[in-house]
Design a protein around this motif. Structure first.
Motif, PDB file in Angstrom:
ATOM      1  N   THR A 225     128.264  94.567 107.044  1.00  0.00           N
ATOM      2  CA  THR A 225     127.598  93.870 105.937  1.00  0.00           C
ATOM      3  C   THR A 225     126.262  94.516 105.635  1.00  0.00           C
ATOM      4  OG1 THR A 225     126.720  92.239 107.520  1.00  0.00           O
ATOM      5  CG2 THR A 225     128.719  91.645 106.316  1.00  0.00           C
ATOM      6  N   GLN A 226     125.870  94.422 104.383  1.00  0.00           N
ATOM      7  CA  GLN A 226     124.616  95.017 103.940  1.00  0.00           C
ATOM      8  C   GLN A 226     123.472  94.012 104.035  1.00  0.00           C
ATOM      9  OE1 GLN A 226     124.384  98.306 102.987  1.00  0.00           O
ATOM     10  NE2 GLN A 226     126.544  98.454 103.577  1.00  0.00           N
ATOM     11  N   ALA A 227     122.296  94.506 104.330  1.00  0.00           N
ATOM     12  CA  ALA A 227     121.110  93.647 104.353  1.00  0.00           C
ATOM     13  C   ALA A 227     120.811  93.182 102.932  1.00  0.00           C
ATOM     14  CB  ALA A 227     119.917  94.418 104.919  1.00  0.00           C
ATOM     15  N   SER A 228     120.714  91.884 102.747  1.00  0.00           N
ATOM     16  CA  SER A 228     120.406  91.315 101.436  1.00  0.00           C
ATOM     17  C   SER A 228     119.848  89.920 101.640  1.00  0.00           C
ATOM     18  CB  SER A 228     121.664  91.257 100.562  1.00  0.00           C
ATOM     19  OG  SER A 228     122.578  90.305 101.072  1.00  0.00           O
ATOM     20  N   PRO A 229     119.081  89.405 100.680  1.00  0.00           N
ATOM     21  CA  PRO A 229     118.521  88.053 100.819  1.00  0.00           C
ATOM     22  C   PRO A 229     119.600  86.993 101.010  1.00  0.00           C
ATOM     23  CG  PRO A 229     117.419  89.232  99.043  1.00  0.00           C
ATOM     24  CD  PRO A 229     118.573  90.083  99.461  1.00  0.00           C
ATOM     25  N   THR A 230     120.737  87.151 100.335  1.00  0.00           N
ATOM     26  CA  THR A 230     121.787  86.128 100.434  1.00  0.00           C
ATOM     27  C   THR A 230     122.487  86.148 101.785  1.00  0.00           C
ATOM     28  OG1 THR A 230     123.376  87.649  99.425  1.00  0.00           O
ATOM     29  CG2 THR A 230     122.214  86.132  97.962  1.00  0.00           C
ATOM     30  N   MET A 231     122.443  87.291 102.473  1.00  0.00           N
ATOM     31  CA  MET A 231     123.117  87.417 103.768  1.00  0.00           C
ATOM     32  C   MET A 231     122.166  87.281 104.940  1.00  0.00           C
ATOM     33  SD  MET A 231     126.398  87.848 103.488  1.00  0.00           S
ATOM     34  CE  MET A 231     126.785  88.533 105.094  1.00  0.00           C
ATOM     35  N   PHE A 325     145.865 101.862 102.376  1.00  0.00           N
ATOM     36  CA  PHE A 325     144.419 101.710 102.199  1.00  0.00           C
ATOM     37  C   PHE A 325     143.759 100.921 103.325  1.00  0.00           C
ATOM     38  CE2 PHE A 325     146.631  98.158 100.407  1.00  0.00           C
ATOM     39  CZ  PHE A 325     145.924  97.069 100.890  1.00  0.00           C
ATOM     40  N   ILE A 326     144.552 100.314 104.193  1.00  0.00           N
ATOM     41  CA  ILE A 326     144.039  99.309 105.119  1.00  0.00           C
ATOM     42  C   ILE A 326     143.004  99.862 106.091  1.00  0.00           C
ATOM     43  CG2 ILE A 326     145.703  99.542 107.023  1.00  0.00           C
ATOM     44  CD1 ILE A 326     144.687  96.220 105.362  1.00  0.00           C
ATOM     45  N   GLY A 327     143.049 101.167 106.385  1.00  0.00           N
ATOM     46  CA  GLY A 327     142.115 101.738 107.350  1.00  0.00           C
ATOM     47  C   GLY A 327     140.812 102.220 106.759  1.00  0.00           C
ATOM     48  N   ASP A 328     140.666 102.160 105.428  1.00  0.00           N
ATOM     49  CA  ASP A 328     139.453 102.659 104.779  1.00  0.00           C
ATOM     50  C   ASP A 328     138.256 101.779 105.090  1.00  0.00           C
ATOM     51  OD1 ASP A 328     141.172 104.487 103.715  1.00  0.00           O
ATOM     52  OD2 ASP A 328     141.208 103.607 101.708  1.00  0.00           O
ATOM     53  N   ILE A 329     137.092 102.376 105.142  1.00  0.00           N
ATOM     54  CA  ILE A 329     135.873 101.634 105.448  1.00  0.00           C
ATOM     55  C   ILE A 329     135.595 100.557 104.406  1.00  0.00           C
ATOM     56  CG2 ILE A 329     134.435 103.379 104.313  1.00  0.00           C
ATOM     57  CD1 ILE A 329     133.509 101.042 107.282  1.00  0.00           C
ATOM     58  N   GLU A 330     135.958 100.815 103.145  1.00  0.00           N
ATOM     59  CA  GLU A 330     135.718  99.801 102.120  1.00  0.00           C
ATOM     60  C   GLU A 330     136.574  98.565 102.347  1.00  0.00           C
ATOM     61  OE1 GLU A 330     133.261  99.762 100.012  1.00  0.00           O
ATOM     62  OE2 GLU A 330     132.673 101.670 100.922  1.00  0.00           O
ATOM     63  N   THR A 331     137.791  98.748 102.860  1.00  0.00           N
ATOM     64  CA  THR A 331     138.630  97.604 103.205  1.00  0.00           C
ATOM     65  C   THR A 331     138.011  96.829 104.354  1.00  0.00           C
ATOM     66  OG1 THR A 331     140.604  98.815 102.516  1.00  0.00           O
ATOM     67  CG2 THR A 331     140.945  96.895 103.921  1.00  0.00           C
ATOM     68  N   PHE A 332     137.472  97.539 105.343  1.00  0.00           N
ATOM     69  CA  PHE A 332     136.796  96.885 106.467  1.00  0.00           C
ATOM     70  C   PHE A 332     135.624  96.043 105.972  1.00  0.00           C
ATOM     71  CE2 PHE A 332     139.494  99.317 108.956  1.00  0.00           C
ATOM     72  CZ  PHE A 332     139.245  99.204 110.319  1.00  0.00           C
ATOM     73  N   ARG A 333     134.855  96.599 105.048  1.00  0.00           N
ATOM     74  CA  ARG A 333     133.663  95.892 104.567  1.00  0.00           C
ATOM     75  C   ARG A 333     134.017  94.621 103.805  1.00  0.00           C
ATOM     76  NH1 ARG A 333     130.969 101.337 103.436  1.00  0.00           N
ATOM     77  NH2 ARG A 333     129.379 101.499 105.064  1.00  0.00           N
ATOM     78  N   LYS A 334     135.179  94.594 103.193  1.00  0.00           N
ATOM     79  CA  LYS A 334     135.573  93.425 102.411  1.00  0.00           C
ATOM     80  C   LYS A 334     135.818  92.197 103.280  1.00  0.00           C
ATOM     81  CE  LYS A 334     137.660  95.851  98.477  1.00  0.00           C
ATOM     82  NZ  LYS A 334     138.933  96.124  97.764  1.00  0.00           N
ATOM     83  N   VAL A 335     136.068  92.408 104.576  1.00  0.00           N
ATOM     84  CA  VAL A 335     136.416  91.291 105.464  1.00  0.00           C
ATOM     85  C   VAL A 335     135.334  90.228 105.472  1.00  0.00           C
ATOM     86  CG1 VAL A 335     136.905  90.630 107.850  1.00  0.00           C
ATOM     87  CG2 VAL A 335     137.879  92.738 106.908  1.00  0.00           C
ATOM     88  N   PHE A 336     134.073  90.645 105.453  1.00  0.00           N
ATOM     89  CA  PHE A 336     132.978  89.694 105.570  1.00  0.00           C
ATOM     90  C   PHE A 336     132.183  89.540 104.273  1.00  0.00           C
ATOM     91  CE2 PHE A 336     133.516  91.594 109.864  1.00  0.00           C
ATOM     92  CZ  PHE A 336     134.046  90.472 110.471  1.00  0.00           C
ATOM     93  N   GLN A 337     132.713  90.085 103.170  1.00  0.00           N
ATOM     94  CA  GLN A 337     132.047  89.922 101.889  1.00  0.00           C
ATOM     95  C   GLN A 337     132.370  88.561 101.291  1.00  0.00           C
ATOM     96  OE1 GLN A 337     133.275  93.161  99.386  1.00  0.00           O
ATOM     97  NE2 GLN A 337     131.940  94.656 100.371  1.00  0.00           N
ATOM     98  N   THR A 338     131.534  88.141 100.345  1.00  0.00           N
ATOM     99  CA  THR A 338     131.836  86.938  99.579  1.00  0.00           C
ATOM    100  C   THR A 338     133.127  87.156  98.822  1.00  0.00           C
ATOM    101  OG1 THR A 338     129.485  86.458  99.308  1.00  0.00           O
ATOM    102  CG2 THR A 338     131.010  85.346  97.816  1.00  0.00           C
ATOM    103  N   ARG A 339     134.039  86.215  98.912  1.00  0.00           N
ATOM    104  CA  ARG A 339     135.359  86.404  98.339  1.00  0.00           C
ATOM    105  C   ARG A 339     135.328  86.286  96.813  1.00  0.00           C
ATOM    106  NH1 ARG A 339     139.625  84.071 102.773  1.00  0.00           N
ATOM    107  NH2 ARG A 339     138.759  85.282 104.489  1.00  0.00           N
ATOM    108  N   THR A 340     135.975  87.255  96.154  1.00  0.00           N
ATOM    109  CA  THR A 340     135.944  87.291  94.696  1.00  0.00           C
ATOM    110  C   THR A 340     137.329  87.469  94.090  1.00  0.00           C
ATOM    111  OG1 THR A 340     135.551  89.679  94.736  1.00  0.00           O
ATOM    112  CG2 THR A 340     133.608  88.255  94.647  1.00  0.00           C
ATOM    113  N   GLY A 341     138.348  87.653  94.912  1.00  0.00           N
ATOM    114  CA  GLY A 341     139.673  87.921  94.385  1.00  0.00           C
ATOM    115  C   GLY A 341     140.554  86.691  94.345  1.00  0.00           C
ATOM    116  N   ILE A 342     141.838  86.927  94.127  1.00  0.00           N
ATOM    117  CA  ILE A 342     142.843  85.867  94.132  1.00  0.00           C
ATOM    118  C   ILE A 342     142.939  85.317  95.557  1.00  0.00           C
ATOM    119  CG2 ILE A 342     145.298  85.367  93.780  1.00  0.00           C
ATOM    120  CD1 ILE A 342     145.229  87.815  91.783  1.00  0.00           C
ATOM    121  N   THR A 343     142.816  84.018  95.702  1.00  0.00           N
ATOM    122  CA  THR A 343     142.830  83.408  97.024  1.00  0.00           C
ATOM    123  C   THR A 343     144.253  83.192  97.514  1.00  0.00           C
ATOM    124  OG1 THR A 343     140.714  82.277  96.686  1.00  0.00           O
ATOM    125  CG2 THR A 343     142.177  81.355  98.352  1.00  0.00           C
ATOM    126  N   ILE A 344     144.493  83.547  98.779  1.00  0.00           N
ATOM    127  CA  ILE A 344     145.763  83.272  99.442  1.00  0.00           C
ATOM    128  C   ILE A 344     145.443  82.360 100.619  1.00  0.00           C
ATOM    129  CG2 ILE A 344     147.808  84.242 100.526  1.00  0.00           C
ATOM    130  CD1 ILE A 344     147.498  85.362  97.785  1.00  0.00           C
TER     131      ILE A 344
END
Length: 428
Positions: A225-231, A325-344
């Protein structure tokens, strides 16, 4: 001497809190003087032991502590897990105070048509009045018990595209539901592969082992995760968890604070596209900068081996199933990001949330309700009530054909309570 005991199990926290209040009534009296109000949300999911703690405080306060309790017994879907929608009279008697019962009849979420529909699954007679700005929205409510299991993926894609591309609903306002995670994980991966233009938030998309007690999983939250005020507050809490675990493992951390640990993490810059390689390098650099050799501590070494071993196996399996794509770093970063996609999500997992469009499948007898549920058909009604009441605008229900029972070889049939509901469904 100071004694510090860390309880990782919420049930233990409740148990010892109840024991303390029961054995030392003065604690209830003191808490009753400290708290002016006790606010309880989702009371129908509250456990008996929690009621005992709450009512002990209210009773000791002798009316000085006010209570505001909100819930819906029609949504009591956690009874098999200990949730208990206590009767109003029983709570009043336990608390020993005068409580006024009121009815919240206005629904500020769903259209009139959606409300008319899920009202068919009321277990407890309640009056619901549409009061949202979209109450006159011409909602589409569909029920399909003809699509086959083999054709389910195609049908879900069609319904998702219809709601987003035809009705104009935003992707993050679409939710796909099923009774259990086992129904969702592989389906999520197939939807991702066939709809690359959309992002999905759901099971089967986590590229590494989600072991919440593993030290390296906890540290990966900060690393990804990136350093940010919201996080900031969240990452500060994670840093505290990491330092506590390091100390418990035997490492000396007295020279570090949560903030200094975050500064060390934020300073690390790595140019690496593979997710697991990124985490390995991040951990090595961080511990070198902290001047701690984690390999000297058996617990950290065991967790390290387990984390990367299970994660590599998971990535390899998902890649073999088509998720390149599952092993890419961007996929890893999405795990703890605020969710913005279609929810399952599962039905239980989405409780409390709301979406413009809800698509639910595997609505089959012995799945809804679960075959082990002692409350059977009543639970089915409540689960269908929860599914329907998550939707603001459109609702699509599917009881697919062709799912076969593992032991008997018989085909699952549509949920009886759903089939018996007489409603003028839409053709979508």
């Amino acid at each position: 001497m100071h004694l510090c005991v860390e309880f990782r199990d919420f049930e233990l926290i409740l148990f010892y809190a109840y024991q303390l209040i029961s054995r030392h009534p003065a604690i209830s009296t003191l808490l009753g003087q400290l708290f002016s109000f006790l606010l309880v949300d989702e009371y129908q999911d509250t456990k008996r032991i929690q009621y005992s703690i709450i009512t002990a405080i209210l009773k000791a306060g002798q009316g000085a502590t006010k209570a505001f309790i909100v819930g819906d017994p029609n949504q009591a879907i956690y009874q098999s897990l200990g949730g208990y929608p206590i009767a109003f009279g029983d709570f009043k008697s336990m608390a020993g105070i005068d409580i006024e019962e009121r009815e919240l009849s206005r629904n500020y979420r769903s259209s009139e048509r959606i409300i008319d529909y899920f009202g068919n699954f009321n277990v407890h007679a309640t009056r619901i009045e549409a009061a949202s700005s979209d109450k006159t929205y011409q909602s589409l409510v569909s029920f399909d018990e003809t699509v086959s299991k083999a054709g389910l993926e195609t049908e879900l894609i069609r319904l998702i595209r219809f709601n987003i591309e035809t009705t104009g609903i935003a992707p993050h306002e679409v939710c796909v539901l099923a009774p259990q995670w086992t129904h969702l994980a592989s389906m999520t991966r197939r939807l991702v592969a066939n709809m690359p233009e959309y992002s999905f938030d759901g099971p089967g998309m986590v590229p590494f082992a989600r072991d919440t007690e593993n030290f390296w999983y906890k540290l990966s939250k900060i690393a990804l995760t990136q350093a940010s005020p919201t996080m900031y507050v969240r990452r500060l809490r994670w840093a505290g968890d990491v330092l506590n675990d390091l100390e418990a493992a035997g490492a000396s951390v007295s020279r570090f604070t949560r903030k200094s640990l975050l500064r060390e993490c934020n300073a690390i810059k790595i140019d690496e596209t593979d997710g697991l390689s990124y985490l390995r390098k991040f951990f090595e650099i961080l511990f070198a900068n902290l001047a701690i050799d984690f390999r000297l501590f058996s617990l950290l070494q065991e967790h390290h081996t387990a984390f990367f071993g299970s994660s590599q196996a998971r990535v390899d399996r998902l890649k073999s199933e088509g998720s390149e794509f599952i092993g890419d770093i961007e996929t890893f970063r999405k795990v703890f990001q605020t969710r913005t996609g279609i929810t399952i999500s599962t039905i239980h997992g989405v409780k409390g949330a709301e979406f413009d469009a809800v698509i639910a499948y595997a609505l089959l007898e012995d799945m809804v309700p679960h075959f082990n549920d002692p409350n059977g058909q009543e639970s089915a009604l409540k689960l269908l009530y929860v599914i329907g009441s998550r939707a603001r605008k459109n609702l699509h229900l599917i009881s697919e054909r062709g799912r076969i029972r593992q032991y008997s070889g018989e085909e699952y049939q549509a949920t009886r309570q759903l089939v018996s509901c007489k409603f003028s469904y839409d053709q979508v």
